[in-house]
Design an enzyme around this catalytic site. Sequence first.
Site, PDB file in Angstrom:
ATOM      1  N   LYS A   1       9.252  11.901  83.226  1.00 43.51           N
ATOM      2  CA  LYS A   1      10.561  11.858  82.561  1.00 43.51           C
ATOM      3  C   LYS A   1      10.461  11.107  81.233  1.00 43.51           C
ATOM      4  O   LYS A   1      10.913  11.593  80.192  1.00 43.51           O
ATOM      5  CB  LYS A   1      11.593  11.147  83.455  1.00 43.51           C
ATOM      6  CG  LYS A   1      12.854  10.742  82.705  1.00 43.51           C
ATOM      7  CD  LYS A   1      13.861  10.061  83.598  1.00 43.51           C
ATOM      8  CE  LYS A   1      13.851   8.558  83.542  1.00 43.51           C
ATOM      9  NZ  LYS A   1      14.475   7.943  82.359  1.00 43.51           N
ATOM     10  N   ASN A   2       9.887   9.917  81.271  1.00 40.20           N
ATOM     11  CA  ASN A   2       9.940   9.088  80.068  1.00 40.20           C
ATOM     12  C   ASN A   2       9.011   9.580  78.964  1.00 40.20           C
ATOM     13  O   ASN A   2       9.213   9.243  77.797  1.00 40.20           O
ATOM     14  CB  ASN A   2       9.714   7.617  80.425  1.00 40.20           C
ATOM     15  CG  ASN A   2      10.938   7.042  81.132  1.00 40.20           C
ATOM     16  OD1 ASN A   2      12.026   7.638  81.082  1.00 40.20           O
ATOM     17  ND2 ASN A   2      10.779   5.917  81.814  1.00 40.20           N
TER      18      ASN A   2
ATOM     19  N   ARG B   1      20.166   7.223  77.264  1.00 39.12           N
ATOM     20  CA  ARG B   1      19.493   6.124  76.583  1.00 39.12           C
ATOM     21  C   ARG B   1      18.462   6.651  75.570  1.00 39.12           C
ATOM     22  O   ARG B   1      18.348   6.167  74.455  1.00 39.12           O
ATOM     23  CB  ARG B   1      18.793   5.275  77.652  1.00 39.12           C
ATOM     24  CG  ARG B   1      18.054   4.088  77.121  1.00 39.12           C
ATOM     25  CD  ARG B   1      19.006   3.017  76.688  1.00 39.12           C
ATOM     26  NE  ARG B   1      18.321   1.923  76.029  1.00 39.12           N
ATOM     27  CZ  ARG B   1      18.925   1.063  75.249  1.00 39.12           C
ATOM     28  NH1 ARG B   1      20.211   1.135  75.032  1.00 39.12           N
ATOM     29  NH2 ARG B   1      18.250   0.091  74.682  1.00 39.12           N
TER      30      ARG B   1
ATOM     31  N   CYS C   1      21.649   4.258  81.637  1.00 35.94           N
ATOM     32  CA  CYS C   1      21.850   3.391  82.803  1.00 35.94           C
ATOM     33  C   CYS C   1      22.195   1.979  82.339  1.00 35.94           C
ATOM     34  O   CYS C   1      21.672   1.480  81.341  1.00 35.94           O
ATOM     35  CB  CYS C   1      20.576   3.320  83.638  1.00 35.94           C
ATOM     36  SG  CYS C   1      20.272   4.804  84.596  1.00 35.94           S
TER      37      CYS C   1
ATOM     38  N   ARG D   1      21.050  -4.062  76.513  1.00 38.66           N
ATOM     39  CA  ARG D   1      19.912  -3.212  76.125  1.00 38.66           C
ATOM     40  C   ARG D   1      19.877  -3.079  74.598  1.00 38.66           C
ATOM     41  O   ARG D   1      20.308  -2.066  74.046  1.00 38.66           O
ATOM     42  CB  ARG D   1      20.019  -1.838  76.807  1.00 38.66           C
ATOM     43  CG  ARG D   1      19.949  -1.920  78.318  1.00 38.66           C
ATOM     44  CD  ARG D   1      19.919  -0.568  78.997  1.00 38.66           C
ATOM     45  NE  ARG D   1      18.633   0.096  78.839  1.00 38.66           N
ATOM     46  CZ  ARG D   1      18.308   1.230  79.461  1.00 38.66           C
ATOM     47  NH1 ARG D   1      19.163   1.814  80.261  1.00 38.66           N
ATOM     48  NH2 ARG D   1      17.130   1.778  79.267  1.00 38.66           N
ATOM     49  N   PRO D   2      19.354  -4.104  73.922  1.00 43.27           N
ATOM     50  CA  PRO D   2      19.379  -4.091  72.455  1.00 43.27           C
ATOM     51  C   PRO D   2      18.373  -3.099  71.875  1.00 43.27           C
ATOM     52  O   PRO D   2      17.422  -2.697  72.562  1.00 43.27           O
ATOM     53  CB  PRO D   2      18.963  -5.517  72.092  1.00 43.27           C
ATOM     54  CG  PRO D   2      18.157  -5.994  73.252  1.00 43.27           C
ATOM     55  CD  PRO D   2      18.672  -5.288  74.470  1.00 43.27           C
ATOM     56  N   ILE D   3      18.581  -2.713  70.597  1.00 45.42           N
ATOM     57  CA  ILE D   3      17.570  -1.898  69.913  1.00 45.42           C
ATOM     58  C   ILE D   3      17.190  -2.553  68.568  1.00 45.42           C
ATOM     59  O   ILE D   3      16.823  -1.869  67.626  1.00 45.42           O
ATOM     60  CB  ILE D   3      18.013  -0.421  69.742  1.00 45.42           C
ATOM     61  CG1 ILE D   3      19.343  -0.322  69.000  1.00 45.42           C
ATOM     62  CG2 ILE D   3      18.099   0.307  71.050  1.00 45.42           C
ATOM     63  CD1 ILE D   3      19.609   1.109  68.519  1.00 45.42           C
TER      64      ILE D   3
ATOM     65  N   GLN E   1      14.604  -4.213  67.784  1.00 49.54           N
ATOM     66  CA  GLN E   1      13.203  -4.026  67.381  1.00 49.54           C
ATOM     67  C   GLN E   1      12.987  -2.654  66.745  1.00 49.54           C
ATOM     68  O   GLN E   1      12.151  -2.498  65.860  1.00 49.54           O
ATOM     69  CB  GLN E   1      12.259  -4.216  68.578  1.00 49.54           C
ATOM     70  CG  GLN E   1      12.330  -5.601  69.189  1.00 49.54           C
ATOM     71  CD  GLN E   1      12.018  -6.693  68.181  1.00 49.54           C
ATOM     72  OE1 GLN E   1      10.960  -6.698  67.548  1.00 49.54           O
ATOM     73  NE2 GLN E   1      12.951  -7.620  68.008  1.00 49.54           N
TER      74      GLN E   1
ATOM     75  N   ASP F   1      10.662  -0.005  86.856  1.00 50.64           N
ATOM     76  CA  ASP F   1      11.318   1.198  87.387  1.00 50.64           C
ATOM     77  C   ASP F   1      10.924   1.493  88.836  1.00 50.64           C
ATOM     78  O   ASP F   1      11.412   2.452  89.435  1.00 50.64           O
ATOM     79  CB  ASP F   1      11.012   2.409  86.495  1.00 50.64           C
ATOM     80  CG  ASP F   1      11.643   2.264  85.116  1.00 50.64           C
ATOM     81  OD1 ASP F   1      12.593   1.474  84.990  1.00 50.64           O
ATOM     82  OD2 ASP F   1      11.181   2.931  84.174  1.00 50.64           O
TER      83      ASP F   1
ATOM     84  N   ILE G   1      11.758  -7.643  83.116  1.00 55.14           N
ATOM     85  CA  ILE G   1      12.107  -6.806  81.955  1.00 55.14           C
ATOM     86  C   ILE G   1      13.614  -6.820  81.679  1.00 55.14           C
ATOM     87  O   ILE G   1      14.033  -7.089  80.563  1.00 55.14           O
ATOM     88  CB  ILE G   1      11.653  -5.335  82.168  1.00 55.14           C
ATOM     89  CG1 ILE G   1      10.174  -5.244  82.567  1.00 55.14           C
ATOM     90  CG2 ILE G   1      11.962  -4.497  80.917  1.00 55.14           C
ATOM     91  CD1 ILE G   1       9.178  -5.586  81.490  1.00 55.14           C
TER      92      ILE G   1
ATOM     93  N   ARG H   1      19.238  12.782  87.232  1.00 59.05           N
ATOM     94  CA  ARG H   1      18.799  12.572  85.845  1.00 59.05           C
ATOM     95  C   ARG H   1      17.295  12.405  85.746  1.00 59.05           C
ATOM     96  O   ARG H   1      16.706  12.690  84.709  1.00 59.05           O
ATOM     97  CB  ARG H   1      19.468  11.310  85.274  1.00 59.05           C
ATOM     98  CG  ARG H   1      20.935  11.506  85.028  1.00 59.05           C
ATOM     99  CD  ARG H   1      21.577  10.223  84.627  1.00 59.05           C
ATOM    100  NE  ARG H   1      20.916   9.726  83.428  1.00 59.05           N
ATOM    101  CZ  ARG H   1      21.421   8.795  82.643  1.00 59.05           C
ATOM    102  NH1 ARG H   1      22.573   8.252  82.938  1.00 59.05           N
ATOM    103  NH2 ARG H   1      20.783   8.393  81.583  1.00 59.05           N
TER     104      ARG H   1
END
Length: 419
Positions: free
Chosen positions: A22-23, A93, A117, A122-124, A126, A306, A328, A398
Amino acid sequence: MEKYIIHGQKPLIGDVHISGSKNAAVAIIPAALLVAGKCRIENVPDIGDVKALMDILVNLGAEVEYEDENTLAINAENVNTYIATYEMVKSLRASYYIIGALLGRFGHAEVPFPGGCDFGYRPIDQHIKGFEALGAEVSIEHGIIKAKAERLTGASIYLDVVSVGATINLMLAAVKAEGVTVIENAAKEPHVVDVANFLNAMGANIRGAGTDVIKIKGVDRLNGGTTHSIIPDQIEAGTFMIAGAANGNCITVKNVIPKHMESLTAKLTEMGVKVEVIEDSIRVTGAGKILRANIKTLPYPGFPTDLHPQTAALLCLAGGTSIITEGIWDSRFQYVEELKRMGAAIKVEGRVAVIEGVKNLTGAPTKAIDLRAGAALVIASLLAKGKSEISNINYIDRGYENLEFKLKALGANIKRVSV
Ligand code: EPU
């Protein structure tokens, strides 16, 4: 709305074929936006997140079609917009990869903040720091991330935290930048390597993916005509391995890369479970009694976050006290209250869960709160005495392809019903 009904404690025996990652898929599909041409992507999992991304690409003007059940042909030649709408990205996401891909292709992207999720902040930052280092001007207006550059230029970027998303997004933005980009403290997850391999097959020059220093030498153009096969899903494989670990079960998980499973293999072995690697398969034979274990989730090659909730479900039946430390995410323990309905004895303090092994779990109505929490409830329900009902299984859809068919083939009593 649909839910699962599971009657637990049926032995799970046989083979299960693992689908594509998936990822990796949710990064490789947006990566196809970088090229004005066609690419074929094989071993694409048939899951909700992939469908959502396909819709985004179609809305941006790409041609996306299935050549067969798991092969996607994407032609992004006619994409001529750098704007994605909130409707397109709100549920996903991984829609943040649209920013890197459009920025890399057009030097311009306008994409609303991603959904996905919910397990804490959940910052972005970076991702944004990296885009800016490459020369983009980034602003956030009315919930939309706007990134624009006259010309992206290579830069040295040190990630303050190891981030899968930032590492991949910066590779997408940098493949066609002028000069060399170096990402330090990069994520080493298998899907980072898979995305780099896909981009290199299109003519990119990326070295070092899979280590913590990735070097990207910008190229003038990428070529269509590439075919790439997505790696097997590490987390789906792990979920089945954990399901196989219970007493009386024997599952051979096929089409895996055993190296990707080492942290889980080591933990299951510590729990008294027999794990055998046979080429690209792993056979897991359940332990009479699961032994207690402590786990800390970490970036790859550490124990994957996960697989945390699924492992917690298994440890509910271990002899003694187990401790899981989440390394995490701030808040990945929402599954705990659901497992308690089934008789689990778990206490959470900050990022630590203390699990007292109990004799039995008992079937109960529960609710999937996110994708992996949903997978944990499936495992708990398979272990439990009697009937369980899991609602909100759209979360599970999902990220898991044909979960109930695969489990049924192993002997589980699981049914999907409409509510
Ligand atoms: N982080 C920052 N700033 C950033 C980005 C991340 O502080 O700009 C922090 C996060 O808050 C977190 C840590 O860094 O504490 C790691 O986050 P990462 O960026 O690696 O996570 P992600 O890319 O958003 C991916 C997977 C998740 C998986 C994590 C960690 C995808 C689409 N998602 O998320 O997968 O949990 O990496 O391995 O690849 C799942 O499949 O169920 C799932 C949630």
